[in-house]
Design a protein around this motif. Structure first.
Motif, PDB file in Angstrom:
ATOM      1  N   SER A   1      83.768  34.106  41.649  1.00  0.00           N
ATOM      2  CA  SER A   1      84.474  34.290  42.689  1.00  0.00           C
ATOM      3  C   SER A   1      84.362  33.538  43.920  1.00  0.00           C
ATOM      4  O   SER A   1      85.553  32.895  44.453  1.00  0.00           O
ATOM      5  N   GLY A   2      82.981  32.108  42.559  1.00  0.00           N
ATOM      6  CA  GLY A   2      83.186  31.052  44.097  1.00  0.00           C
ATOM      7  C   GLY A   2      82.659  30.811  45.158  1.00  0.00           C
ATOM      8  O   GLY A   2      82.731  29.754  45.457  1.00  0.00           O
ATOM      9  N   GLN A   3      82.159  32.750  45.219  1.00  0.00           N
ATOM     10  CA  GLN A   3      81.900  32.677  46.639  1.00  0.00           C
ATOM     11  C   GLN A   3      80.080  32.022  46.734  1.00  0.00           C
ATOM     12  O   GLN A   3      79.262  32.643  47.855  1.00  0.00           O
ATOM     13  N   GLY A   4      79.873  31.818  45.522  1.00  0.00           N
ATOM     14  CA  GLY A   4      77.625  31.827  45.526  1.00  0.00           C
ATOM     15  C   GLY A   4      77.540  31.541  44.109  1.00  0.00           C
ATOM     16  O   GLY A   4      78.529  30.973  42.815  1.00  0.00           O
ATOM     17  N   LEU A   5      76.407  31.325  44.109  1.00  0.00           N
ATOM     18  CA  LEU A   5      75.532  31.437  42.893  1.00  0.00           C
ATOM     19  C   LEU A   5      75.212  32.979  42.119  1.00  0.00           C
ATOM     20  O   LEU A   5      74.336  33.783  42.302  1.00  0.00           O
TER      21      LEU A   5
ATOM     22  N   VAL B   1      74.346  31.220  47.985  1.00  0.00           N
ATOM     23  CA  VAL B   1      74.091  29.857  48.459  1.00  0.00           C
ATOM     24  C   VAL B   1      72.317  29.430  49.252  1.00  0.00           C
ATOM     25  O   VAL B   1      71.897  29.362  48.976  1.00  0.00           O
ATOM     26  N   ALA B   2      72.955  29.922  50.638  1.00  0.00           N
ATOM     27  CA  ALA B   2      71.833  29.472  51.345  1.00  0.00           C
ATOM     28  C   ALA B   2      70.366  30.575  51.609  1.00  0.00           C
ATOM     29  O   ALA B   2      69.516  30.737  51.525  1.00  0.00           O
ATOM     30  N   ALA B   3      71.128  31.832  50.924  1.00  0.00           N
ATOM     31  CA  ALA B   3      70.095  33.147  50.502  1.00  0.00           C
ATOM     32  C   ALA B   3      68.485  31.986  49.197  1.00  0.00           C
ATOM     33  O   ALA B   3      67.841  32.990  49.078  1.00  0.00           O
TER      34      ALA B   3
END
Length: 322
Positions: A235-239, A262-264
Motif C-alpha cells: 500500500s506504500g503506507q508502512g512496513l 513506521v512510527a510504531a
C-alpha cells in the motif's frame, strides 16, 4: 547476552558521523556480553582511516578482521580481555554520503568451543575481473576447517548459493535449516561443522564492486535470538515483516495484513526513515506495536540495519534481536 545460550554476535556498535563530518562517534551499542569493553568504547571517536570504523569509511566497503591482535583495531587488548577475536564493519552509504557504520564483534569468550560454532564470510564480485562471487575474507572460529577450505575455493554465480541469492535479489536471504535447503551449496561441510542457519545481506558501498556478508551459525550459538526482515507494504503506507525467525518461537509468518505504521516500529522505523542503523534496549526497542511479543520471547535489545538499494533509498531493514 542470555543465560541459556550465547549468540554468535556478542557485541554490536553503531558509529555515526559527527555534526561537522570529521569524525565517527558512537551512537549506541549492545555491550551486555562485554561491559568493560563497552566502557572503553563509549568515549571514543574515529577519524577517517582510523580504527575499524574509520577504515571502512575510508575504503567505502565492508571490512572483516579475522584477528584483532596486530591489526589497526584500536581496542585489541580490551577485546582480548572480553574474549572477542573477530570484528566486521558494515558501512551504510546513501550515494557518497556515509550515514553510519555497524560493527559486529564475535568470539568464544568463556563458552566451550562446541557452543560457539559459526562463521562470518565476506564475498566480493569485481565485474572488471570476473562474473562470480569469491570469498574475500572469512572468520570461521571453532568451526570445522573443511568448511573454510571449501568456502575459499568456491565461485558463486549470481543466484547460486546463499550469498549469490542475496546478490541476485539485492535483498537479505535467511535459511532456517541449511541441511534442508536446496540453495546452500556447501551442505555437507556445513552439517559436519554443526552449521544450521544462514543469513546473507548485500552490503552498501561507494565502489563499483558487489559485496555480500554471510553469517552462519549453530543452534547453540545462533546469529541472534531473533531475525526479521522489514519491507515496504504494497500500500506504500508502512512496513510489513518479510521473513522472521525466533530461536524460542520458531518461524515467524510473513505479514499479509495491514501495514505497520513506521512510527510504531521503534528503531526499525527509525532505520527505515533515516538510513542510519539503530540500536535500542528494553521497552524502547520494541516500539509500540510489539512490546507484548518482545516480552513473551524474552528479547532485550535490537540492532536495526537499513539496506540501501541501487536507487539510494532504503529497500529493507534487517532486525537482529538479542
Amino acid at each position: 547476552m542470555m543465560s541459556s545460550m550465547n549468540t554468535f554476535i556478542r557485541v554490536a556498535e553503531v558509529w555515526v558521523p559527527t555534526e561537522d563530518g570529521s569524525l565517527l562517534e558512537l551512537a549506541g551499542g549492545l555491550f551486555e556480553a562485554a561491559p568493560a569493553f563497552g566502557a572503553i568504547t563509549r568515549p571514543m571517536c574515529f577519524g577517517r582511516a582510523e580504527g575499524l570504523p574509520g577504515n571502512a569509511w575510508e575504503e567505502g566497503r565492508p571490512l572483516l578482521l579475522r584477528q584483532l591482535e596486530g591489526s589497526y583495531f584500536r581496542r585489541a587488548a580490551a577485546a582480548r580481555a572480553a574474549g572477542l577475536d573477530c570484528a566486521i564493519a558494515l558501512p551504510i552509504f546513501v550515494g557518497e554520503r556515509l550515514t553510519s557504520v555497524v560493527v559486529l564483534l564475535c568470539g568464544q569468550g568463556d563458552a566451550p568451543a562446541a557452543q560457539q560454532v559459526g562463521a562470518i564470510e565476506l564475498w566480493r564480485n569485481d565485474p572488471r575481473v570476473e562474473s562470480d562471487l569469491r570469498l574475500s575474507e572469512g572468520y570461521f572460529g571453532a568451526t570445522d576447517p573443511d568448511l573454510e577450505a571449501l568456502s575459499r575455493d568456491s565461485f558463486l554465480p549470481r543466484g547460486q548459493g546463499l550469498p549469490g541469492l542475496a546478490w541476485q535479489r539485492d535483498a537479505a536471504v535467511f535459511i532456517e535449516n541449511i541441511g534442508e535447503s536446496r540453495h546452500f551449496l556447501r551442505v555437507q561441510a556445513a552439517a559436519s561443522a554443526g552449521i544450521v542457519r544462514g543469513l546473507a545481506m548485500p552490503c552498501s558501498t561507494r565502489t563499483h564492486q558487489t559485496w555480500v556478508v554471510s553469517l552462519l551459525s549453530s543452534p547453540q550459538s545462533p546469529i541472534a535470538r531473533r531475525i526479521e526482515s522489514w519491507l515496504p507494504h504494497e500500500s506504500g503506507q508502512g512496513l510489513q515483516r518479510g521473513f522472521g525467525f525466533c530461536e524460542r518461537a520458531g518461524r515467524l509468518a510473513a505479514d499479509s495484513g495491514s501495514a505497520a505504521p513506521v512510527a510504531a516500529l521503534g528503531p526499525i522505523g527509525q532505520a527505515w526513515s533515516s538510513a542510519v542503523a539503530q540500536v535500542a534496549s528494553a521497552d524502547a526497542a520494541a516500539g509500540r506495536a510489539w512490546s507484548q511479543e518482545w516480552q513473551a520471547a524474552g528479547l532485550r535489545s535490537v540492532l536495526a540495519i537499513p539496506l540501501v538499494g541501487s536507487d539510494d533509498k532504503v529497500s529493507e531493514v534487517i532486525a537482529l534481536y538479542f
